[in-house]
Every structure is written in structure tokens, then in C-alpha cells.
Design a protein around this motif. Structure first.
Motif, PDB file in Angstrom:
ATOM      1  N   LEU A 103       0.730  -1.114  -0.218  1.00 33.68           N
ATOM      2  CA  LEU A 103      -0.075   0.105  -0.373  1.00 33.68           C
ATOM      3  C   LEU A 103       0.507   1.185  -0.219  1.00 33.68           C
ATOM      4  CD1 LEU A 103      -3.398  -0.435   1.828  1.00 33.68           C
ATOM      5  CD2 LEU A 103      -2.995  -0.220  -0.017  1.00 33.68           C
ATOM      6  N   ARG A 104       1.774   1.425   0.719  1.00 36.30           N
ATOM      7  CA  ARG A 104       2.870   2.640   0.685  1.00 36.30           C
ATOM      8  C   ARG A 104       3.092   2.339   0.145  1.00 36.30           C
ATOM      9  NH1 ARG A 104       4.321   0.968   7.002  1.00 36.30           N
ATOM     10  NH2 ARG A 104       3.303   2.783   7.977  1.00 36.30           N
ATOM     11  N   THR A 105       3.741   1.276  -0.876  1.00 38.94           N
ATOM     12  CA  THR A 105       5.079   1.309  -2.250  1.00 38.94           C
ATOM     13  C   THR A 105       4.027   2.550  -3.453  1.00 38.94           C
ATOM     14  OG1 THR A 105       6.076  -0.216  -2.072  1.00 38.94           O
ATOM     15  CG2 THR A 105       5.537   0.452  -4.513  1.00 38.94           C
ATOM     16  N   ALA A 106       2.376   1.898  -3.567  1.00 36.68           N
ATOM     17  CA  ALA A 106       1.228   1.981  -4.057  1.00 36.68           C
ATOM     18  C   ALA A 106       0.653   3.676  -4.114  1.00 36.68           C
ATOM     19  CB  ALA A 106       0.057   1.446  -3.992  1.00 36.68           C
ATOM     20  N   LEU A 107       0.955   4.051  -2.471  1.00 35.05           N
ATOM     21  CA  LEU A 107       0.714   5.227  -2.788  1.00 35.05           C
ATOM     22  C   LEU A 107       1.433   6.454  -2.762  1.00 35.05           C
ATOM     23  CD1 LEU A 107      -1.301   7.301  -0.746  1.00 35.05           C
ATOM     24  CD2 LEU A 107      -0.076   6.777   0.755  1.00 35.05           C
ATOM     25  N   ALA A 108       3.206   6.050  -3.312  1.00 32.96           N
ATOM     26  CA  ALA A 108       4.229   7.239  -2.954  1.00 32.96           C
ATOM     27  C   ALA A 108       4.025   7.285  -4.746  1.00 32.96           C
ATOM     28  CB  ALA A 108       5.322   6.307  -3.259  1.00 32.96           C
ATOM     29  N   ALA A 109       3.352   5.781  -5.650  1.00 33.36           N
ATOM     30  CA  ALA A 109       3.512   6.350  -7.454  1.00 33.36           C
ATOM     31  C   ALA A 109       2.171   6.992  -7.472  1.00 33.36           C
ATOM     32  CB  ALA A 109       3.279   4.889  -7.409  1.00 33.36           C
ATOM     33  N   ALA A 110       1.421   7.068  -6.952  1.00 31.06           N
ATOM     34  CA  ALA A 110       0.075   7.596  -7.193  1.00 31.06           C
ATOM     35  C   ALA A 110       0.145   9.077  -7.535  1.00 31.06           C
ATOM     36  CB  ALA A 110      -1.112   7.275  -5.979  1.00 31.06           C
ATOM     37  N   GLY A 111       0.868  10.064  -6.422  1.00 29.83           N
ATOM     38  CA  GLY A 111       0.864  11.364  -5.937  1.00 29.83           C
ATOM     39  C   GLY A 111       0.567  11.894  -5.477  1.00 29.83           C
ATOM     40  N   ASP A 112      -0.310  13.212  -5.705  1.00 30.14           N
ATOM     41  CA  ASP A 112      -0.696  13.748  -4.590  1.00 30.14           C
ATOM     42  C   ASP A 112      -3.090  13.020  -4.025  1.00 30.14           C
ATOM     43  OD1 ASP A 112      -3.030  15.160  -3.348  1.00 30.14           O
ATOM     44  OD2 ASP A 112      -3.389  16.970  -3.925  1.00 30.14           O
ATOM     45  N   PRO A 113      -3.010  12.106  -3.121  1.00 36.54           N
ATOM     46  CA  PRO A 113      -3.665  11.048  -3.185  1.00 36.54           C
ATOM     47  C   PRO A 113      -5.287  12.066  -2.651  1.00 36.54           C
ATOM     48  CG  PRO A 113      -2.445  12.058  -0.692  1.00 36.54           C
ATOM     49  CD  PRO A 113      -1.892  12.751  -1.621  1.00 36.54           C
ATOM     50  N   ALA A 114      -4.981  13.743  -2.673  1.00 32.46           N
ATOM     51  CA  ALA A 114      -6.896  14.560  -2.715  1.00 32.46           C
ATOM     52  C   ALA A 114      -7.968  14.009  -4.360  1.00 32.46           C
ATOM     53  CB  ALA A 114      -6.414  15.764  -2.323  1.00 32.46           C
ATOM     54  N   GLY A 115      -8.128  12.984  -3.483  1.00 28.67           N
ATOM     55  CA  GLY A 115      -9.613  13.004  -4.344  1.00 28.67           C
ATOM     56  C   GLY A 115      -9.564  11.828  -5.239  1.00 28.67           C
ATOM     57  N   LEU A 116      -8.172  11.146  -5.213  1.00 28.28           N
ATOM     58  CA  LEU A 116      -8.284   9.738  -6.447  1.00 28.28           C
ATOM     59  C   LEU A 116      -9.303   8.861  -5.318  1.00 28.28           C
ATOM     60  CD1 LEU A 116      -4.235   9.858  -6.539  1.00 28.28           C
ATOM     61  CD2 LEU A 116      -6.119  10.304  -8.028  1.00 28.28           C
ATOM     62  N   PRO A 117      -9.917   8.444  -6.661  1.00 27.12           N
ATOM     63  CA  PRO A 117     -10.799   6.961  -6.287  1.00 27.12           C
ATOM     64  C   PRO A 117      -9.620   6.088  -5.314  1.00 27.12           C
ATOM     65  CG  PRO A 117     -10.162   7.207  -8.491  1.00 27.12           C
ATOM     66  CD  PRO A 117     -10.065   8.045  -8.052  1.00 27.12           C
ATOM     67  N   LEU A 118     -10.393   4.583  -5.074  1.00 28.97           N
ATOM     68  CA  LEU A 118      -9.443   3.643  -4.060  1.00 28.97           C
ATOM     69  C   LEU A 118      -8.731   2.959  -4.786  1.00 28.97           C
ATOM     70  CD1 LEU A 118      -8.400   2.720  -1.190  1.00 28.97           C
ATOM     71  CD2 LEU A 118     -11.090   1.890  -1.153  1.00 28.97           C
ATOM     72  N   ARG A 119     -10.236   2.644  -5.824  1.00 30.17           N
ATOM     73  CA  ARG A 119      -9.518   1.389  -6.320  1.00 30.17           C
ATOM     74  C   ARG A 119      -8.078   1.761  -7.852  1.00 30.17           C
ATOM     75  NH1 ARG A 119     -13.387  -2.023  -6.140  1.00 30.17           N
ATOM     76  NH2 ARG A 119     -15.326  -2.276  -6.964  1.00 30.17           N
ATOM     77  N   ARG A 120      -7.664   3.293  -7.817  1.00 34.84           N
ATOM     78  CA  ARG A 120      -6.389   4.211  -8.417  1.00 34.84           C
ATOM     79  C   ARG A 120      -5.273   3.617  -7.478  1.00 34.84           C
ATOM     80  NH1 ARG A 120      -5.295   9.072 -10.764  1.00 34.84           N
ATOM     81  NH2 ARG A 120      -3.308   9.497 -11.249  1.00 34.84           N
ATOM     82  N   LEU A 121      -5.732   3.181  -6.027  1.00 31.10           N
ATOM     83  CA  LEU A 121      -4.427   2.690  -4.941  1.00 31.10           C
ATOM     84  C   LEU A 121      -5.044   0.947  -4.778  1.00 31.10           C
ATOM     85  CD1 LEU A 121      -2.591   3.694  -2.666  1.00 31.10           C
ATOM     86  CD2 LEU A 121      -4.257   3.208  -1.493  1.00 31.10           C
ATOM     87  N   THR A 122      -5.335   0.831  -5.220  1.00 30.24           N
ATOM     88  CA  THR A 122      -5.629  -0.974  -4.603  1.00 30.24           C
ATOM     89  C   THR A 122      -5.638  -1.355  -6.351  1.00 30.24           C
ATOM     90  OG1 THR A 122      -7.684  -0.669  -4.692  1.00 30.24           O
ATOM     91  CG2 THR A 122      -6.557  -0.211  -2.599  1.00 30.24           C
ATOM     92  N   GLY A 123      -5.981  -0.627  -7.623  1.00 32.87           N
ATOM     93  CA  GLY A 123      -6.598  -1.741  -8.175  1.00 32.87           C
ATOM     94  C   GLY A 123      -5.622  -2.595  -9.055  1.00 32.87           C
ATOM     95  N   GLY A 124      -4.052  -2.010  -9.031  1.00 34.79           N
ATOM     96  CA  GLY A 124      -2.551  -2.526  -9.481  1.00 34.79           C
ATOM     97  C   GLY A 124      -2.102  -3.542  -8.778  1.00 34.79           C
ATOM     98  N   LEU A 125      -2.656  -3.961  -7.658  1.00 37.92           N
ATOM     99  CA  LEU A 125      -1.990  -4.686  -6.712  1.00 37.92           C
ATOM    100  C   LEU A 125      -2.665  -6.552  -7.185  1.00 37.92           C
ATOM    101  CD1 LEU A 125      -2.303  -3.239  -2.635  1.00 37.92           C
ATOM    102  CD2 LEU A 125      -0.910  -2.977  -4.410  1.00 37.92           C
ATOM    103  N   ARG A 126      -1.076  -7.365  -6.880  1.00 43.10           N
ATOM    104  CA  ARG A 126      -1.847  -8.606  -6.654  1.00 43.10           C
ATOM    105  C   ARG A 126      -2.705  -9.525  -5.845  1.00 43.10           C
ATOM    106  NH1 ARG A 126       3.494  -7.560  -8.623  1.00 43.10           N
ATOM    107  NH2 ARG A 126       4.257  -8.145  -6.107  1.00 43.10           N
TER     108      ARG A 126
END
Length: 193
Positions: free
Chosen positions: A141-164
Motif C-alpha cells: 500500500l505504501r508503494t502504491a501510495l507513493a506512485a499515486a502522487g497527490d492522494p486528494a480526490g483519487l478513487p480507491l481503485r487507483r490505489l488498490t487496483g494494480g495490486l496482486r
């Protein structure tokens, strides 16, 4: 059981409920938030992200997403700053039927999964992944969060969708959530038997 932490995003606007304090609504005699907190009593650390409110559980850390009301990814970012266990559960604040058995099932499934599995997500009866009824490897989750950029307003699937992800069927309908007044009434009827 494998050590785990919990993050409960609880700062949403509840637009479909007319802005009501959704985590503070009750099913039976218990608030939605307290029902979720009761299901994860075995957590090392439980972080609720949202405005502090009275709860039946004393050992809860409170924090706020930035900006307040910034959405689920901002809530995860704020919660991750407070946790240390290798596994973290993300649990919606409006799951009236979540129970300890299901929490244990999620933690056990991730702890026993292949090392490259990054998440275990409950799948509802309609076949939809429920990313706020799931266990995650904290580092992933921390790695995905770092790759997502500014978290404000992002949908959750943007963070979790690429995880195995390993998907588990929600055989007990514990992912039932209360997004509308009708949902809440049905939960109350179900609780009343």
C-alpha cells in the motif's frame, strides 16, 4: 493470529444520506462505527480517519485526511502514517455485519498467501471487489501510495487496483454497507431478524 493493524476511513460527506454522520448512525443499539471496531478487537493499532466522535472502544487513534474530506486515498495516506504491522485492513465505517471471524479470515488468508500476493479482498454476491473490506500488505500500500502522487480526490481503485490480489467470496454478506437511508433501514430489519 498474525499481527495486523486497521484503518477505518470515516470522514466522507455521506451525500446520499443528506450529509448525516454515517458512522454515528445505529443498527440495533450500536453505531455503525462501533460495529466495525468490535469486529477488529484483535488489531494492534486501529486508526479511524475522520472527525473524532464517541466510541465504545477506547483504544482508537484518530487522525484526519488532508485535506479533510479529501477522499478514501487521502484517508489511507493519513492512516498509513499511524500503522506499523506488516498487514493492514482497510474497513469501511458502514459495515454493520462485519464480524471477528471475517476479519480473521482476511488476515489468515493474506498471511498464508504466496509472498507476491499483496491483498486479499472480499467479493460481494454480485461479483464486485470490496476494497474497504480487505487486508493488504502494508508495504505494498505504501508503494502504491507513493506512485499515486497527490492522494486528494483519487478513487480507491487507483490505489488498490494494480495490486496482486486474492479474492475471497463474501459468503456471509458482511460487505453489506449503508450508503442510503433504504440501506440503513434494510440493515435494521436484518438485525431485528
Amino acid at each position: 493470529m498474525t499481527p495486523y493493524d486497521v484503518i477505518v476511513p470515516a470522514g466522507g460527506a455521506a451525500r446520499r444520506l443528506g450529509g448525516a454522520d454515517k458512522p454515528g448512525l445505529t443498527v440495533g443499539e450500536t453505531t455503525l462505527l462501533d460495529r466495525v471496531l468490535a469486529a477488529c478487537v484483535g488489531a494492534r493499532t486501529t486508526v479511524v480517519v475522520g472527525p473524532a466522535r464517541p466510541t465504545a472502544r477506547a483504544a482508537v487513534r484518530w487522525t484526519r485526511e488532508q485535506p479533510p474530506g479529501g477522499g478514501p486515498v487521502a484517508a489511507v495516506a493519513a492512516g498509513l502514517a499511524e500503522v506499523t504491522a506488516g498487514i493492514v485492513l482497510l474497513l469501511a465505517a458502514d459495515l454493520p455485519f462485519l464480524d471477528e471471524r471475517t476479519v480473521g479470515r482476511l488476515v489468515t488468508a493474506l498471511a498464508g498467501a504466496e509472498p507476491d500476493t499483496e491483498a486479499v479482498v472480499l467479493v460481494d454476491a454480485a461479483g464486485r471487489d470490496q476494497p474497504l473490506a480487505a487486508a493488504y500488505r502494508t508495504a505494498a500500500l505504501r508503494t502504491a501510495l507513493a506512485a499515486a502522487g497527490d492522494p486528494a480526490g483519487l478513487p480507491l481503485r487507483r490505489l488498490t487496483g494494480g495490486l496482486r490480489t486474492l479474492r475471497l467470496a463474501d459468503t456471509d454478506d458482511v460487505t453489506y454497507d449503508c450508503d442510503t437511508w433504504e440501506d440503513l433501514e434494510r440493515a435494521r430489519e436484518r438485525e431485528g431478524g
